[in-house]
Motif scaffolding. Structure first.
Motif, PDB file in Angstrom:
ATOM      1  N   ILE A   1      -6.331  -2.367  -1.998  1.00 57.03           N
ATOM      2  CA  ILE A   1      -5.839  -2.960  -1.016  1.00 57.03           C
ATOM      3  C   ILE A   1      -7.000  -3.597   0.164  1.00 57.03           C
TER       4      ILE A   1
ATOM      5  N   THR B   1      -5.880   2.503  -2.677  1.00 56.76           N
ATOM      6  CA  THR B   1      -6.493   2.154  -1.155  1.00 56.76           C
ATOM      7  C   THR B   1      -7.632   1.138  -1.376  1.00 56.76           C
TER       8      THR B   1
ATOM      9  N   TRP C   1       0.860  -1.124  -0.102  1.00 53.04           N
ATOM     10  CA  TRP C   1       0.060  -0.016   0.115  1.00 53.04           C
ATOM     11  C   TRP C   1       0.815   1.128   0.050  1.00 53.04           C
TER      12      TRP C   1
ATOM     13  N   ASN D   1      -1.568  -4.319  -7.688  1.00 55.60           N
ATOM     14  CA  ASN D   1      -2.402  -4.708  -6.697  1.00 55.60           C
ATOM     15  C   ASN D   1      -3.569  -5.464  -7.081  1.00 55.60           C
TER      16      ASN D   1
END
Length: 235
Positions: free
Chosen positions: A54, A51, A21, A215
Motif C-alpha cells: 500500500i 501494508t 488496505w 495490490n
C-alpha cells in the motif's frame, strides 16, 4: 516538515487506498482463519506485506522498511517447507536490496509531492544491465537450488528471476517494479499451490499472494499515473 510527513504516511492515503488496505487485510485474515490450521507467522507476514504494498504504491519509503521485515518472516516460512529458493531469494537478495532502496528513494524525492519518491525513466543502459544480471543471478541460483534438491525447481527458479527484477526495478525507482512483483505473485501462487497439494495448511498462502497480486497491480497503475504527471510537468 519533511520528517513529519514521512513519520505519518497514513494521512497521505486516499479513501480508495484505505478501502483496498483494510479490505485486503480482512480477506487474508478470514481466509487464514478458515484454514485447517492457522499459521500465525504466515498471517502476520501477510499483514506486513500488504501494508508494504500500500505504501509502495504511494512511493513512500516506509514501504521498503516493511519489506525488510516481510523478507525475514517469509524466509522463515519458506524454510519450513524447504523452499530454499524462496528463502535464499528473500533473505539473500530481496532483503539486502530493500535495505538499500530507502537510500536511493530518500536521495531522490518527488518535486511534485513531498513524502514520495521521484520516478525514474529506464534507459537502454538500465535495461541491458537488468537483462545481464537477471540471467547471471538466475543461473547461479538455479545451480544452488538444484544442488539443494529444491522442490518444484522450475517455478522456484522462475521466482528468483522475477524477484530479482522486481527488487532491481524498485531500487531504480521504475514504475515497472510493481509489474515485476505482480509476475512474481503469479509464480508464487503456482508454487504454493503445489505445496498445498502436499500440505493443505498452505492453502491460505495462495489467497495471500492473490491479494498481493491485486495490490501490486494497483501499485503499477498508481505509479504510471504519477509518472505521466511527472513527465507532463517536466515539459
Amino acid at each position: 516538515k519533511g520528517k513529519k510527513e514521512m513519520s505519518n504516511p497514513l494521512k497521505e492515503l486516499s479513501r480508495k487506498e484505505w478501502c483496498l488496505w483494510i479490505g485486503s487485510l480482512l480477506i487474508v485474515t478470514i481466509s487464514n482463519l478458515a484454514g485447517r490450521q492457522l499459521d500465525y507467522l504466515t498471517l502476520v507476514a501477510t499483514w506486513v506485506g500488504i501494508t508494504s504494498l500500500i505504501f509502495a504504491a504511494k512511493g513512500n519509503v516506509i514501504a521498503q522498511i516493511l519489506m525488510v521485515i516481510f523478507s525475514i518472516l517469509y524466509g522463515i516460512i519458506s524454510f519450513h517447507f524447504r523452499y530454499w529458493g524462496e528463502m535464499l531469494t528473500y533473505l539473500g537478495m530481496t532483503m539486502p536490496m530493500a535495505i538499500w532502496s530507502p537510500i536511493t528513494w530518500l536521495s531522490n524525492p518527488s518535486k511534485e509531492k513531498k513524502g514520495e519518491v521521484a520516478i525514474q525513466q529506464l534507459t537502454k543502459k538500465h535495461i541491458k544491465a537488468l537483462l545481464f544480471f537477471s540471467v547471471l543471478v538466475t543461473g547461479i541460483f538455479y545451480a544452488v537450488l538444484w544442488r539443494l534438491q529444491t522442490p518444484n525447481l522450475f517455478f522456484s527458479t522462475l521466482s528468483v528471476a522475477t524477484s530479482f527484477l522486481a527488487a532491481s526495478l524498485t531500487m531504480l525507482r521504475s514504475s515497472y517494479y510493481a509489474m515485476a512483483y505482480a509476475a512474481n505473485d503469479l509464480v508464487l501462487i503456482v508454487l504454493w499451490s503445489l505445496a498445498a497439494i502436499k500440505n493443505p495448511v498452505y492453502i491460505p498462502v495462495i489467497m495471500n499472494f492473490s491479494i498481493f497480486f491485486i495490490n501490486d497491480t494497483y501499485g503499477f497503475l498508481s505509479w504510471r499515473k504519477r509518472e505521466r504527471i511527472q513527465i507532463s510537468l517536466a515539459k
